[in-house]
Design an enzyme around this catalytic site. Structure first.
Site, PDB file in Angstrom:
ATOM      1  N   GLY A  92       0.828  -1.193   0.000  1.00 18.46           N
ATOM      2  CA  GLY A  92       0.000   0.000   0.000  1.00 18.46           C
ATOM      3  C   GLY A  92       0.864   1.246   0.000  1.00 18.46           C
ATOM      4  O   GLY A  92       2.061   1.199   0.298  1.00 18.46           O
ATOM      5  N   CYS A  93       0.250   2.362  -0.375  1.00 20.18           N
ATOM      6  CA  CYS A  93       1.014   3.613  -0.469  1.00 20.18           C
ATOM      7  C   CYS A  93       1.498   4.063   0.904  1.00 20.18           C
ATOM      8  O   CYS A  93       2.676   4.359   1.091  1.00 20.18           O
ATOM      9  CB  CYS A  93       0.190   4.692  -1.149  1.00 20.18           C
ATOM     10  SG  CYS A  93      -1.495   4.850  -0.528  1.00 20.18           S
ATOM     11  N   TYR A  94       0.574   4.114   1.871  1.00 16.53           N
ATOM     12  CA  TYR A  94       0.984   4.518   3.220  1.00 16.53           C
ATOM     13  C   TYR A  94       2.060   3.590   3.787  1.00 16.53           C
ATOM     14  O   TYR A  94       3.080   4.064   4.299  1.00 16.53           O
ATOM     15  CB  TYR A  94      -0.219   4.522   4.155  1.00 16.53           C
ATOM     16  CG  TYR A  94      -1.151   5.698   4.027  1.00 16.53           C
ATOM     17  CD1 TYR A  94      -0.701   6.997   4.240  1.00 16.53           C
ATOM     18  CD2 TYR A  94      -2.501   5.515   3.757  1.00 16.53           C
ATOM     19  CE1 TYR A  94      -1.564   8.077   4.167  1.00 16.53           C
ATOM     20  CE2 TYR A  94      -3.379   6.594   3.679  1.00 16.53           C
ATOM     21  CZ  TYR A  94      -2.908   7.876   3.888  1.00 16.53           C
ATOM     22  OH  TYR A  94      -3.756   8.945   3.820  1.00 16.53           O
ATOM     23  N   GLN A 103       6.699  10.828  -1.061  1.00 17.54           N
ATOM     24  CA  GLN A 103       6.724  10.059  -2.301  1.00 17.54           C
ATOM     25  C   GLN A 103       5.508  10.492  -3.125  1.00 17.54           C
ATOM     26  O   GLN A 103       4.617  11.184  -2.648  1.00 17.54           O
ATOM     27  CB  GLN A 103       6.640   8.556  -2.015  1.00 17.54           C
ATOM     28  CG  GLN A 103       5.286   8.137  -1.471  1.00 17.54           C
ATOM     29  CD  GLN A 103       5.131   6.641  -1.244  1.00 17.54           C
ATOM     30  OE1 GLN A 103       6.070   5.887  -1.393  1.00 17.54           O
ATOM     31  NE2 GLN A 103       3.932   6.209  -0.888  1.00 17.54           N
TER      32      GLN A 103
END
Lengths: 345, 345, 345, 345
Positions: free
Chosen positions: A148-150, A311
């Protein structure tokens, strides 16, 4: 050439994969599926791709996906796990950008995603696609759970400190902020421009699905039980993610030692930029690029270390990372097709 | 390798040139000047360039610019004309992104830019750097006047109609809108976030410097005197330019003929995308790319044709166009180093 | 106290009416309907109203709307015309913020709104609720067609010139730009933050529903047939509308005379601000206020006059104008409850 | 009527004071000073005030400020302390929106603001203008130190817990986010639209001037030494502030008890909205209003309590709070002239 297919290409992760893969020198885009947009030229939906992608979407049942060497699943949770067993059996590699293979424990998956896992037998084999932690495993994997991004920001920020046993694993705090594209290209009131613009809010403070995969990965590097307070927020920007991480030092360590630890840890990671101690990374310095930048702070030289991590949520946080994994799986240079300079301003 | 220097590299045109040139396979970045930032690593000012550009700014007097094969002037008006004669004499080609060489008539220059021209003897030689109108002249030029951002949209939109003698040259209207980066990276109240965000306004309605160069270029293609109403507006977005052009048809012509005219005109132009008749191009479909997209409309099938034109003001409107000219001057493929897909979302 | 009801209170026009009416000294909010949100406290949907509005939404069939003195219809097109006959018969006045009563000709209505008109017999009686043109008729009306947002700017900008017979009615051009809230609080991809932010585009260039009502109203003031090219655009801002109007002068007239004409025309209009000749009004100068500001330009002192008009699309363009009409209908001061200063920055 | 002057009226705090005071029923705007804009009508600089404020700026030395009953200093740090002694001696009350009187210890002031204090003898008398903590003292004060924007959120969020001795005062963390207007209306690169838009970053992580005043005020309510990690961030929105506060519970307490504690504490505070437990307040729910909204969370029902606090940084964070203090000082109702409903959307 690597024959690549994308399942579910109409979302933001899908169009970002198309941007990257259409410019990748070793990739031949072979199929893009969408049930809803069957027959529509991709460039009609995404005019940014006019002249770059000549494929049309095809319905999943019409596309012979076994022609592909590798498939990216840019679908909602629950889709990849239905199709992965047959595809793997047919010799097609699978990179799932959703959560289906991120958690090793099927019960935890069911608890957070409210559906039983369709192929728990594949979970042990699936590799968590974070190259900076699992590079070698990715090289030989045929099934990737793209993070996941987080979690990408939290893991890469906390990992060196936890691995070096310098911090209290039981009091980790991650105050994280995402751009609105993280919510996906789907109709809902909360992410309308007139709702999300000129506004800031937290959400999911009592519990967010990205917490369990983060804790599970962090636990690999700590003998102490990991406890994480994770607070996500929504920022009125399209792309970008910023994690502000707080950890309590348990050892005597100088700021120079902390900085050296991170620089050493990531010296061979082409997409991690350890900025000078005390810097303030901006999300826009990663816009459209696969770089993750971070910087360390120690307010008042006390026992709390603050790690700032940025990011592009669609790149290192999703599509870029997935392509990075593909490069490793197929023996390409890790940075192939991913050398975009961030768009600033 | 082409040895390239940038004079005045601290603005938005400068950083965009750096993004493009640092990724150009035939370019060796040789010098970047800034009086104010002498000695500062470029990547310290623009963290998006960390790992991409290792040069530092140098003061103009310290940089031996004659080492370069070509110099881009990303400076305010009035700088390039001071230095161009000596540079050209030393064999260095010059591409000026400001206005110094855009107007053939030094009196007109002085009227609009409030300074006498420093080298009027070079004006006849300077080539207006719009490849779609002047490709062959650019190939053999040593001094390029890169067009303004607004003129690029207006010229490429009106040109086919005017050249085919289909419209009334005396009643042209251009209602144009720009993103805020067009104002440059300089301190002023009006372009602060808290002023320009969530706001829309016209400016310079009574007269804007981009009008005379546009009229002068359009006049080349019309026997009738060209008259243009040009209304610029400021949009709360970083990049992007949208021109809404209105022209009155003077001949019987079908919509199909109009569309065919544009498609034929630009069929060999790699950076012009003539969209289907009646389309609505979006600025974001060009974000970070060198493409200019346009579409034709004819409300109520009356005698007014509306041309919608979009581009990235820093790319086709400035730095991208300049690199396109450089490619032509040095015999590179026209698209070299300019094949970025637009960043969407 | 005026007993006021709102039919369809969950959209942006609805919440803006609630903001205005909850602060109006002569209004008692009596009912707010929503089929979908029946029973939900209004302040749960719109936290900005916590402590300001204590009502809950009620389903339309449960709310006894005949208790109200006046009803605002903040509904999609087609709702008010179904209910207006019975309400008027019951003595309830009706202000429709949609298009049901804007066009006198039911055939034109059906052509643009794709539904037959439900009560064409009421069309002759309905008053177009633009106080600056119809103040006296509004005072005695019981059925108001509140103007569209775009038409308000176009009508108030062109009207003085047309009425004075100074311009060519056959070549009017309106290049208009709206904030995203104009699209309403409804789920659709095109108005998501990640789509509409950092972007600019035209839409509906071949034909928009606001054109016929504008032409119909303008025609009242011109013996020559009115022809209007109307080009709407979407701006990445929440509120605000900017119309750039182009008209060709047919008479000799000085700039001073033009300015005096507008100042005289609107000298008694409390919500029209005629700015100095050559000014550039900004949309934010009207944010949250009921003011419409305009300024005249004459590029090159030629025969084209450019009128710049700004307003808040939810205020003078919708809810504010509706309350202004209500004030006139009920004998309140025209500005009652509408004296908000614009929010700047 | 209260005769009010504003010293330094050209910034965002100044224009917000003008918006509030021009609509305050008991205020007569008497003087607005600006050295730079001497003679310029206020409405020429801020067109939102056309028709609302008819005053012109006057140079400080020309304005007889002793005509005023109270002066608001909307100036940079260091101005109010130069003029306060003479003004107070002349019977003029002073409300300083800068930092001159916020710290009781002149050495701490000098350490953070890099200038010696000009009138340390007034520091003991100055009242910290946070009505929810100091209401009675404000009523009888003649010199008010209006709190900083960040401290207002941190103090009102932590205060009930600290005062009830429920949390560890030594491990407080405040992760705070502000809109760009907080940086003021002054020319600098970092707050240009093209820099701050579509971007997110932390700043001043190693030390920010708002920390010492916050710690000093919090210490009043704790016997344990207060330690605070304060991390400010910049959000691409005009107005709005969001603080995410983390505190570790030291006592057994239920969520219901926590909620009751806050509701009881603020039950008489007209501008504090304690939302339901687990709510996610949005900054826009306070846009243009003087409300501060907060909500409590307890992730995983562990020992960390998270308090989410939002306000408009120019209202409750600056000008609104200052007017609230003025109301108390002059015996007006606390909410007079401050009853704006937030502008949503």
């Amino acid at each position: 050439m690597i024959k690549v297919g994308i399942v579910g290409g109409t979302g933001y992760t899908g169009v970002e994969l198309l941007r990257l893969l259409s410019g990748h020198p070793h990739v031949q885009l072979t199929a893009i599926t969408s049930r809803k947009e069957d027959g529509l030229p991709v460039a009609d939906l995404f005019p940014s791709l006019r002249g770059k992608v000549n494929l049309a979407f095809s319905a999943p049942d019409k596309a012979d996906l076994t022609r592909c060497d590798v498939l990216f699943f840019a679908t909602p949770h629950g889709v990849a796990m239905e199709q992965a067993p047959a595809l793997l059996a047919a010799g097609v590699m699978v990179i799932d950008l959703a959560a289906d293979f991120r958690l090793k424990n099927p019960a935890t998956f069911e608890q957070w995603y409210k559906m039983p896992h369709a192929c728990p037998e594949l979970l042990p084999e699936a590799v968590y696609g974070l190259p900076e932690l699992n590079r070698e495993a990715i090289r030989s994997a045929r099934l990737i759970a793209n993070p996941g991004c987080y979690p990408t920001t939290m893991l890469l920020g906390f990992y060196p400190l936890l691995n070096a046993n310098l911090i209290d694993a039981g009091t980790l705090i991650a105050d994280a902020k995402t751009g609105v594209s993280g919510a996906g290209r789907k109709t809902e009131i909360a992410t309308l421009f007139a709702e999300a613009s000129d506004n800031f809010k937290a959400y999911g403070v009592s519990g967010h699905r990205h917490a369990p995969e983060t804790v599970a990965q962090l636990q690999r590097f700590s003998s102490q039980p990991v406890s994480l307070i994770f607070t996500p927020h929504l920022v009125p920007m399209i792309r970008g993610m910023h994690a502000t991480l707080y950890a309590r030092l348990t050892s005597d360590v100088t700021n120079e030692q902390l900085q050296a630890l991170f620089e050493e840890q990531y010296k061979d990671a082409p997409f991690i930029d350890v900025m000078p101690f005390g810097a303030h990374p901006e999300t826009r310095s990663t816009r459209g690029s696969n770089m993750l930048r971070l910087a360390l702070h120690r307010p008042g030289n006390g026992d709390t270390v603050v790690i700032l991590v940025v990011q592009d949520n669609l790149m290192k946080g999703a599509a870029g990372q997935a392509v990075q994994c593909m490069n490793l799986m197929f023996g390409c240079p890790e940075t192939e097709g991913l050398q975009h300079t961030a768009l600033l301003p």
